[in-house]
Motif scaffolding. Structure first.
Motif, PDB file in Angstrom:
ATOM      1  N   LYS A  10    -106.330 -17.602  -4.689  1.00 16.83           N
ATOM      2  CA  LYS A  10    -106.853 -17.182  -5.994  1.00 16.83           C
ATOM      3  C   LYS A  10    -106.782 -15.672  -6.160  1.00 16.83           C
ATOM      4  N   GLY A  13    -103.049 -14.906  -6.804  1.00 15.55           N
ATOM      5  CA  GLY A  13    -102.374 -15.659  -7.864  1.00 15.55           C
ATOM      6  C   GLY A  13    -101.301 -16.602  -7.380  1.00 15.55           C
ATOM      7  N   THR A  14    -101.559 -17.295  -6.290  1.00 15.49           N
ATOM      8  CA  THR A  14    -100.604 -18.266  -5.764  1.00 15.49           C
ATOM      9  C   THR A  14    -101.368 -19.516  -5.343  1.00 15.49           C
TER      10      THR A  14
END
Length: 131
Positions: A10, A13-14
Motif C-alpha cells: 500500500k 502502490g503495488t
C-alpha cells in the motif's frame, strides 16, 4: 512495529506479491548473464530469513520498519523494474533497460553484502554463506 507485505505494498502502490518478490528473489537476463534484483531478506521456498528484518508467524511474514523504508527507496529508485515485477508471473522479469538493471543490481548487492544472513525459520539453524 512490524508490517505485512500488504502494508508495504500500500505504501508503494503495488501488490503484496510484488513486494514478496522484491524481498526475496527477482531475476532478469541481460547482457548474456542473469541478475538477481531481489533483496534476499527471506525465501519462502527455502523457509529461510534474515531475523534482523523479518519474522514468520504461522504462514505470514512480518517485516521491520527498516524493510518498509528500504522497499520504498527501491520503488523510488527503480519504478520501471517494480512495474516489470508486478507484471511477471514467475521469478523472472522482462526488462529492456540494461543500465537500470545494472544500477539496481549494484544497489541491491551493496545492501545484501552488508546485511546478508540466512536462518532456518523452523529450526533457527544458521545457513549464512551456504547456497
Amino acid at each position: 512495529m512490524w508490517y505485512r507485505a500488504t502494508d508495504i505494498a500500500k505504501e508503494i502502490g503495488t501488490n503484496a506479491k510484488c513486494v514478496g518478490k522484491i524481498l526475496s528473489s527477482v531475476k532478469v537476463k541481460a547482457d548474456d548473464r542473469e541478475y538477481n534484483l531481489g533483496l534476499k531478506i527471506k525465501s519462502t521456498s527455502r523457509d529461510v530469513m534474515n531475523p534482523q528484518f523479518v519474522k514468520k508467524v504461522g504462514n505470514t511474514w512480518f517485516y521491520t520498519e527498516e524493510v518498509l523504508n528500504l522497499v520504498k527507496e527501491y520503488a523510488a529508485k527503480f519504478p520501471g523494474i517494480v512495474k516489470a515485477i508486478e507484471k511477471s508471473d514467475n521469478a523472472y522479469i522482462d526488462y529492456p533497460d540494461y543500465q537500470e538493471i545494472k544500477r539496481c543490481y549494484e544497489w541491491v548487492k551493496t545492501f545484501r553484502d552488508s546485511t546478508y544472513k540466512r536462518i532456518d525459520v523452523k529450526t533457527g539453524k544458521d545457513y549464512t554463506g551456504i547456497k
